[in-house]
Design a protein around this motif. Structure first.
Motif, PDB file in Angstrom:
ATOM      1  N   HIS A  36       0.807  -1.221   0.000  1.00 55.96           N
ATOM      2  CA  HIS A  36       0.000   0.000   0.000  1.00 55.96           C
ATOM      3  C   HIS A  36       0.840   1.270   0.000  1.00 55.96           C
ATOM      4  N   ASP A  37       1.971   1.254   0.699  1.00 60.34           N
ATOM      5  CA  ASP A  37       2.771   2.485   0.825  1.00 60.34           C
ATOM      6  C   ASP A  37       3.995   2.499  -0.075  1.00 60.34           C
ATOM      7  N   ASP A  38       4.074   1.571  -1.016  1.00 64.98           N
ATOM      8  CA  ASP A  38       5.228   1.482  -1.915  1.00 64.98           C
ATOM      9  C   ASP A  38       5.008   2.348  -3.154  1.00 64.98           C
ATOM     10  N   LYS A  39       5.851   3.351  -3.313  1.00 68.04           N
ATOM     11  CA  LYS A  39       5.733   4.270  -4.458  1.00 68.04           C
ATOM     12  C   LYS A  39       6.947   4.174  -5.389  1.00 68.04           C
ATOM     13  N   GLU A  40       7.745   3.127  -5.230  1.00 69.22           N
ATOM     14  CA  GLU A  40       8.920   2.968  -6.076  1.00 69.22           C
ATOM     15  C   GLU A  40       8.527   2.571  -7.499  1.00 69.22           C
ATOM     16  N   VAL A  41       9.389   2.905  -8.456  1.00 68.95           N
ATOM     17  CA  VAL A  41       9.168   2.507  -9.841  1.00 68.95           C
ATOM     18  C   VAL A  41       9.694   1.077  -9.996  1.00 68.95           C
ATOM     19  N   HIS A  42       8.784   0.115 -10.071  1.00 69.44           N
ATOM     20  CA  HIS A  42       9.170  -1.293 -10.135  1.00 69.44           C
ATOM     21  C   HIS A  42       9.982  -1.568 -11.400  1.00 69.44           C
ATOM     22  N   LYS A  43      10.874  -2.550 -11.308  1.00 67.92           N
ATOM     23  CA  LYS A  43      11.748  -2.851 -12.451  1.00 67.92           C
ATOM     24  C   LYS A  43      10.961  -3.268 -13.692  1.00 67.92           C
ATOM     25  N   ILE A  44       9.806  -3.897 -13.509  1.00 70.65           N
ATOM     26  CA  ILE A  44       8.995  -4.277 -14.671  1.00 70.65           C
ATOM     27  C   ILE A  44       8.393  -3.036 -15.317  1.00 70.65           C
ATOM     28  N   ALA A  45       7.963  -2.077 -14.495  1.00 69.81           N
ATOM     29  CA  ALA A  45       7.440  -0.817 -15.037  1.00 69.81           C
ATOM     30  C   ALA A  45       8.531  -0.088 -15.817  1.00 69.81           C
ATOM     31  N   ARG A  46       9.758  -0.132 -15.306  1.00 71.28           N
ATOM     32  CA  ARG A  46      10.873   0.498 -16.022  1.00 71.28           C
ATOM     33  C   ARG A  46      11.101  -0.183 -17.369  1.00 71.28           C
ATOM     34  N   ARG A  47      10.998  -1.516 -17.362  1.00 71.66           N
ATOM     35  CA  ARG A  47      11.218  -2.276 -18.589  1.00 71.66           C
ATOM     36  C   ARG A  47      10.146  -1.934 -19.627  1.00 71.66           C
TER      37      ARG A  47
ATOM     38  N   ASN B 140      -1.155   4.624  -3.811  1.00 74.03           N
ATOM     39  CA  ASN B 140      -2.315   3.949  -3.229  1.00 74.03           C
ATOM     40  C   ASN B 140      -2.894   4.696  -2.027  1.00 74.03           C
ATOM     41  N   GLU B 141      -2.037   5.390  -1.307  1.00 76.23           N
ATOM     42  CA  GLU B 141      -2.496   6.091  -0.097  1.00 76.23           C
ATOM     43  C   GLU B 141      -3.354   7.310  -0.417  1.00 76.23           C
ATOM     44  N   LEU B 142      -3.284   7.782  -1.662  1.00 75.07           N
ATOM     45  CA  LEU B 142      -4.062   8.971  -2.040  1.00 75.07           C
ATOM     46  C   LEU B 142      -5.374   8.637  -2.753  1.00 75.07           C
ATOM     47  N   ILE B 143      -5.588   7.361  -3.059  1.00 73.27           N
ATOM     48  CA  ILE B 143      -6.802   6.984  -3.789  1.00 73.27           C
ATOM     49  C   ILE B 143      -8.051   7.389  -2.992  1.00 73.27           C
ATOM     50  N   GLY B 144      -8.929   8.131  -3.648  1.00 67.94           N
ATOM     51  CA  GLY B 144     -10.140   8.616  -2.991  1.00 67.94           C
ATOM     52  C   GLY B 144      -9.946   9.897  -2.211  1.00 67.94           C
TER      53      GLY B 144
ATOM     54  N   SER C 236      -3.621  17.575  -6.845  1.00 67.15           N
ATOM     55  CA  SER C 236      -2.850  16.441  -6.320  1.00 67.15           C
ATOM     56  C   SER C 236      -3.552  15.124  -6.648  1.00 67.15           C
ATOM     57  N   LEU C 237      -3.161  14.523  -7.778  1.00 69.38           N
ATOM     58  CA  LEU C 237      -3.729  13.237  -8.169  1.00 69.38           C
ATOM     59  C   LEU C 237      -2.971  12.104  -7.489  1.00 69.38           C
ATOM     60  N   ALA C 238      -3.564  10.919  -7.512  1.00 73.10           N
ATOM     61  CA  ALA C 238      -2.928   9.748  -6.896  1.00 73.10           C
ATOM     62  C   ALA C 238      -1.989   9.075  -7.889  1.00 73.10           C
ATOM     63  N   LEU C 239      -1.199   9.883  -8.577  1.00 69.48           N
ATOM     64  CA  LEU C 239      -0.220   9.398  -9.541  1.00 69.48           C
ATOM     65  C   LEU C 239       1.089  10.154  -9.360  1.00 69.48           C
ATOM     66  N   ILE C 240       2.198   9.422  -9.458  1.00 66.85           N
ATOM     67  CA  ILE C 240       3.519  10.028  -9.476  1.00 66.85           C
ATOM     68  C   ILE C 240       4.128   9.648 -10.817  1.00 66.85           C
ATOM     69  N   ALA C 241       4.337  10.625 -11.676  1.00 68.52           N
ATOM     70  CA  ALA C 241       4.750  10.342 -13.051  1.00 68.52           C
ATOM     71  C   ALA C 241       6.202  10.735 -13.295  1.00 68.52           C
ATOM     72  N   TYR C 242       6.862   9.912 -14.102  1.00 69.29           N
ATOM     73  CA  TYR C 242       8.269  10.133 -14.440  1.00 69.29           C
ATOM     74  C   TYR C 242       8.488   9.910 -15.932  1.00 69.29           C
ATOM     75  N   PRO C 243       9.498  10.558 -16.509  1.00 71.09           N
ATOM     76  CA  PRO C 243       9.890  10.195 -17.869  1.00 71.09           C
ATOM     77  C   PRO C 243      10.294   8.721 -17.879  1.00 71.09           C
ATOM     78  N   ALA C 244       9.864   7.981 -18.893  1.00 73.21           N
ATOM     79  CA  ALA C 244      10.092   6.532 -18.903  1.00 73.21           C
ATOM     80  C   ALA C 244      11.567   6.152 -18.834  1.00 73.21           C
ATOM     81  N   LYS C 245      12.423   7.020 -19.367  1.00 76.29           N
ATOM     82  CA  LYS C 245      13.856   6.713 -19.365  1.00 76.29           C
ATOM     83  C   LYS C 245      14.531   7.087 -18.054  1.00 76.29           C
ATOM     84  N   GLY C 246      13.764   7.673 -17.112  1.00 69.25           N
ATOM     85  CA  GLY C 246      14.346   8.100 -15.852  1.00 69.25           C
ATOM     86  C   GLY C 246      14.930   9.501 -15.980  1.00 69.25           C
ATOM     87  N   PRO C 247      15.572  10.019 -14.914  1.00 69.29           N
ATOM     88  CA  PRO C 247      15.744   9.353 -13.622  1.00 69.29           C
ATOM     89  C   PRO C 247      14.436   9.305 -12.833  1.00 69.29           C
TER      90      PRO C 247
END
Length: 204
Positions: free
Chosen positions: A96-107, A126-130, A136-147
């Motif tokens: 629920h509290d994990d906001k890291e960019v998972h390695k599969i998402a990076r791939r 997940n903590e911001l849903i609802g 302030s949306l419940a999304l944290i967005a990054y360029p796909a190539k990082g960082p």
């Protein structure tokens, strides 16, 4: 005196309210599982950002390479018919509290960026849903190539603040009413082939 230039801001991610709602409902449907999907749209006509018209839920599990490739090929066919592009992916972690960019998402994001240079990865908070608001949306967005640290993309809903406020109120009603149960992803289709998971192609 010479000044060091500041890094350029990441391009903004602008989502149609229906696209944002589908991401959140997909995550809410499987709150203790990893969830991912694709974002379809185009480069924004102004501002150099990314405009997301719709989303396609893919998995509520850690996708295996061949199944992921098959799903993306089928979505790509829909994009060709509807004159849209795969512009990024979204991912919700199982904790629920994990906001890291998972390695599969990076791939997935890296693969998309080979064809769409401004590809974006959106991580569900997940903590911001609802509890979202217009700024302030419940999304944290990054360029796909990082960082994947300070260089975040500003995520917002298409339309003005009044439209966004109404859309978010509608989403909260959907969450309370259990609308998330109607979301069908590729995983669901694999379990029951009668379930339609692909969006209908449209040239509009």
């Amino acid at each position: 005196n010479l000044r060091m230039s500041e890094p350029a801001a990441a391009p903004a991610l602008e989502l149609a309210p229906e696209a944002y709602a589908k991401i959140i409902l997909h995550a809410a449907q499987h709150p203790s599982r990893p969830v991912c999907g694709l974002m379809l749209g185009a480069e924004a006509s102004a501002g150099g950002g990314v405009s997301v018209a719709q989303c396609v839920p893919l998995f509520h599990s850690y996708p295996m390479g061949p199944m992921l490739e098959l799903a993306m090929m089928q979505v790509d066919e829909v994009c060709k018919e509807s004159k849209r592009e795969i512009v990024g992916c979204y991912w919700a972690n199982e904790l629920h509290d994990d906001k890291e960019v998972h390695k599969i998402a990076r791939r997935i994001g890296t693969q998309i960026s080979k064809f769409f240079k401004k590809a974006t990865i959106a991580i569900v908070d997940n903590e911001l849903i609802g509890k979202e608001d217009e700024s302030s949306l419940a999304l944290i967005a990054y360029p796909a190539k990082g960082p994947y640290d300070a260089k975040k993309c500003a995520a917002r809903l298409a339309g003005g603040n009044a439209d966004a406020k109404g859309a978010l109120e509608g989403l909260r009603s959907q969450l309370k009413g259990g609308t998330w149960a109607t979301i069908v992803d590729f995983d669901s289709h694999l379990a029951d082939a009668k379930l339609a998971w692909l969006p209908k192609s449209s040239s509009s």
